[in-house]
Structure formats: C-alpha cells, structure tokens
Write an enzyme that holds these catalytic residues in place. Structure first.
Site, PDB file in Angstrom:
ATOM      1  N   ASN A  95      -7.417  11.750 -11.375  1.00 46.04           N
ATOM      2  CA  ASN A  95      -8.174  12.069 -12.600  1.00 46.04           C
ATOM      3  C   ASN A  95      -8.059  13.575 -12.832  1.00 46.04           C
ATOM      4  O   ASN A  95      -7.626  14.320 -11.947  1.00 46.04           O
ATOM      5  CB  ASN A  95      -9.632  11.614 -12.501  1.00 46.04           C
ATOM      6  N   ASP A 131       0.850  -1.192   0.000  1.00 43.91           N
ATOM      7  CA  ASP A 131       0.000   0.000   0.000  1.00 43.91           C
ATOM      8  C   ASP A 131       0.891   1.250   0.000  1.00 43.91           C
ATOM      9  O   ASP A 131       1.616   1.507   0.960  1.00 43.91           O
ATOM     10  CB  ASP A 131      -0.867  -0.055   1.269  1.00 43.91           C
ATOM     11  N   ILE A 132       0.802   2.025  -1.056  1.00 44.04           N
ATOM     12  CA  ILE A 132       1.679   3.181  -1.237  1.00 44.04           C
ATOM     13  C   ILE A 132       1.443   4.257  -0.168  1.00 44.04           C
ATOM     14  O   ILE A 132       2.333   5.056   0.110  1.00 44.04           O
ATOM     15  CB  ILE A 132       1.499   3.757  -2.674  1.00 44.04           C
ATOM     16  N   ASP A 139      -6.092   6.482  -5.778  1.00 43.26           N
ATOM     17  CA  ASP A 139      -6.523   7.862  -5.517  1.00 43.26           C
ATOM     18  C   ASP A 139      -7.400   7.911  -4.257  1.00 43.26           C
ATOM     19  O   ASP A 139      -7.182   8.724  -3.335  1.00 43.26           O
ATOM     20  CB  ASP A 139      -7.305   8.359  -6.748  1.00 43.26           C
ATOM     21  N   THR A 179      -3.281   1.318 -14.711  1.00 40.56           N
ATOM     22  CA  THR A 179      -3.524  -0.124 -14.874  1.00 40.56           C
ATOM     23  C   THR A 179      -4.725  -0.646 -14.093  1.00 40.56           C
ATOM     24  O   THR A 179      -4.990  -1.842 -14.076  1.00 40.56           O
ATOM     25  CB  THR A 179      -2.278  -0.965 -14.483  1.00 40.56           C
ATOM     26  N   GLY A 180      -5.453   0.268 -13.435  1.00 42.79           N
ATOM     27  CA  GLY A 180      -6.654  -0.137 -12.715  1.00 42.79           C
ATOM     28  C   GLY A 180      -7.890   0.260 -13.508  1.00 42.79           C
ATOM     29  O   GLY A 180      -8.150  -0.253 -14.603  1.00 42.79           O
ATOM     30  N   VAL A 181      -8.617   1.229 -12.975  1.00 44.67           N
ATOM     31  CA  VAL A 181      -9.859   1.713 -13.593  1.00 44.67           C
ATOM     32  C   VAL A 181      -9.640   2.125 -15.054  1.00 44.67           C
ATOM     33  O   VAL A 181     -10.517   1.923 -15.910  1.00 44.67           O
ATOM     34  CB  VAL A 181     -10.387   2.928 -12.789  1.00 44.67           C
TER      35      VAL A 181
HETATM   36  N1  AR6 Z   1      -1.269   1.403  -3.117  1.00 42.94           N
HETATM   37  C1  AR6 Z   1      -0.639   1.125  -4.269  1.00 42.94           C
HETATM   38  N2  AR6 Z   1      -1.290   0.802  -5.415  1.00 42.94           N
HETATM   39  C2  AR6 Z   1      -2.639   0.748  -5.368  1.00 42.94           C
HETATM   40  C3  AR6 Z   1      -3.386   1.019  -4.193  1.00 42.94           C
HETATM   41  C4  AR6 Z   1      -2.637   1.357  -3.026  1.00 42.94           C
HETATM   42  N3  AR6 Z   1      -3.242   1.635  -1.866  1.00 42.94           N
HETATM   43  N4  AR6 Z   1      -4.705   0.878  -4.472  1.00 42.94           N
HETATM   44  C5  AR6 Z   1      -4.788   0.519  -5.774  1.00 42.94           C
HETATM   45  N5  AR6 Z   1      -3.546   0.436  -6.310  1.00 42.94           N
HETATM   46  P1  AR6 Z   1      -6.245   2.902 -10.220  1.00 42.94           P
HETATM   47  P2  AR6 Z   1      -5.925   4.299 -12.797  1.00 42.94           P
HETATM   48  C6  AR6 Z   1      -3.133   0.086  -7.698  1.00 42.94           C
HETATM   49  O1  AR6 Z   1      -7.550   2.346 -10.626  1.00 42.94           O
HETATM   50  O2  AR6 Z   1      -6.058   3.032 -13.538  1.00 42.94           O
HETATM   51  C7  AR6 Z   1      -9.451   6.603  -9.758  1.00 42.94           C
HETATM   52  O3  AR6 Z   1     -10.832   6.580  -9.530  1.00 42.94           O
HETATM   53  C8  AR6 Z   1      -4.109  -0.711  -8.531  1.00 42.94           C
HETATM   54  O4  AR6 Z   1      -4.010  -2.087  -8.203  1.00 42.94           O
HETATM   55  O5  AR6 Z   1      -6.084   3.423  -8.847  1.00 42.94           O
HETATM   56  O6  AR6 Z   1      -4.822   5.248 -13.165  1.00 42.94           O
HETATM   57  C9  AR6 Z   1      -8.957   7.989 -10.149  1.00 42.94           C
HETATM   58  O7  AR6 Z   1      -9.685   9.017  -9.516  1.00 42.94           O
HETATM   59  C10 AR6 Z   1      -3.589  -0.426  -9.936  1.00 42.94           C
HETATM   60  O8  AR6 Z   1      -2.546  -1.322 -10.281  1.00 42.94           O
HETATM   61  O9  AR6 Z   1      -5.759   4.100 -11.205  1.00 42.94           O
HETATM   62  C11 AR6 Z   1      -9.172   7.987 -11.634  1.00 42.94           C
HETATM   63  O10 AR6 Z   1     -10.518   8.328 -11.951  1.00 42.94           O
HETATM   64  C12 AR6 Z   1      -2.996   0.963  -9.811  1.00 42.94           C
HETATM   65  O11 AR6 Z   1      -2.986   1.282  -8.419  1.00 42.94           O
HETATM   66  C13 AR6 Z   1      -8.902   6.554 -12.040  1.00 42.94           C
HETATM   67  O12 AR6 Z   1      -9.147   5.782 -10.870  1.00 42.94           O
HETATM   68  C14 AR6 Z   1      -3.771   2.028 -10.549  1.00 42.94           C
HETATM   69  O13 AR6 Z   1      -5.162   1.766 -10.455  1.00 42.94           O
HETATM   70  C15 AR6 Z   1      -7.472   6.352 -12.442  1.00 42.94           C
HETATM   71  O14 AR6 Z   1      -7.316   5.053 -12.914  1.00 42.94           O
END
Ligand code: AR6
Length: 179
Positions: A26, A12-13, A36, A128-130
């Site tokens: 975003n 967890d970052i 985020d 790589t998430g949403v």
């Molecule tokens: N620590 C480290 N990495 C994490 C954590 C954490 N606590 N939680 C999730 N991840 P995402 P995006 C990883 O969806 O794709 C938001 O709603 C997760 O597993 O957080 O850039 C924003 O407001 C994944 O590998 O970001 C934007 O609307 C990575 O973080 C949108 O999501 C990125 O996943 C941005 O989407």
C-alpha cells in the site's frame, strides 16, 4: 533477443528463490494483510525498517509510494535477493484509470529490476485481493503489460506469475497458453 515465456506457479511467493519478489503493497509501505503481510512476516523487521526509511525520505508517509509506482528494498530473511514494492489500484468500477495504474505496476517493477541487475522476478496477482480488482481483467492487464515491457528489459530472463488461488491459476493458465 531470446523470447521469454512467463512461467506460472501456484503457491506462496515468499518461498521463492528468485532475484526479485514483487510485493502488492500500500502507499504507506507499512505492511498490511494478504501477500504484503506474508512477505513482511517471512522477511522479518529489517524489511519494515527499510520501508520506513523510504517513507521518511519521501517526506509524506501516506503517499510514500503512489499507486502505479514501485520501490526496491533488500529482502530480510526471504530467500530472494530483493523485494520490489508496488502499489496496485483499488478497484472502483474501472473508470478511474485502474487498468493504466495496474499496467504501470508491472511495467515499473520490471524496469526497476532491470536497473538493479535483477534477472529473475516473481509477481503476485496485484490488486486482486483486498483491492478488489476483477481477476480476469487484472490478469489480462498483467500479462499484456509484462509482454510489452520485456522488449525493453533485456537483462530479465525469467518472469514468474505466482497464483495463490485456484481461480487466478486457471485464468493465467489460459492466458499464458496463448502467449
Ligand atoms: N503468495 C502469493 N500470493 C499471495 C500470498 C502469498 N503468500 N498471499 C496472498 N496472495 P492482496 P491487493 C495473493 O490482498 O489486492 C494489503 O493489506 C492473493 O490471493 O495481498 O493488491 C496491502 O498492504 C491475491 O490474489 O493485495 C494493501 O493494503 C493477491 O495476492 C492491500 O492489501 C493480492 O492480494 C493490497 O491489496
């Protein structure tokens, strides 16, 4: 100039005691889900207040921070010193400049950290998430962009890629072994 080898960490970052934690935000900078959401929850309301101020100053709330750009705030209750908010591209198949925008997120975050005198920086796996960016491609772009940019940021002595999931961790482990 000393060679910097990026480190790899699973977890967890929000827990990291580094100078700068990068947020995958975003363009509106109003918080959201994923990393985020975790960063805003752990940092408390001071972080959102600063983000809102940046959005207000930008005059256009929906595009306060366009994709590929980065802005810096304090860190509220987080153990790090500053949060760098960068906005990754939404994956739309790869023909819409996604790789350039993603590379720019890592590059601009490092340049901003250098300007702010922040020596250690931790990155999540942006987009790589949403935002649906394929993890393999995203990791290649991230590592390449960081390695290239580090030549221009002598003040940065520590870079950590933080992976939340096992798949990203194993992708990064392979990539960083070759660096
Ligand atoms: N620590 C480290 N990495 C994490 C954590 C954490 N606590 N939680 C999730 N991840 P995402 P995006 C990883 O969806 O794709 C938001 O709603 C997760 O597993 O957080 O850039 C924003 O407001 C994944 O590998 O970001 C934007 O609307 C990575 O973080 C949108 O999501 C990125 O996943 C941005 O989407």
């Amino acid at each position: 100039m000393p060679e910097i080898k990026p480190e790899l960490l699973r977890g967890d970052i929000t827990k990291l005691d580094v100078d700068a934690v990068v947020n995958a935000a975003n363009s509106g900078l109003m918080g959201g889900g994923g990393v985020d959401g975790a960063i805003h929850r752990a940092a408390g309301p001071a972080l959102l207040a600063e983000c809102m101020e940046i959005a207000r100053a930008a005059g256009n709330r929906a595009e306060a921070c366009p994709a590929g750009e980065a802005v810096v705030t304090g860190a509220g209750n987080l153990p790090c010193k500053k949060v760098i908010h960068t906005v990754g591209p939404v994956w739309r198949g790869g023909a819409y400049g996604e790789a350039g925008l993603l590379a720019s997120c890592y590059r601009k975050s490092l340049l901003l950290a250098q300007r702010e005198g922040l020596a250690s920086i931790a990155f999540p796996n942006i987009s790589t998430g949403v935002y649906g960016y394929p993890k393999n491609k995203a990791a290649e772009t991230a590592v390449l962009s960081v390695m290239k940019t580090l030549a221009e940021t002598p003040g940065i002595t520590r870079v950590i890629f933080v992976c939340f999931d096992e798949e990203n961790l194993s992708i990064y482990r392979k990539l960083l072994a070759a660096v």
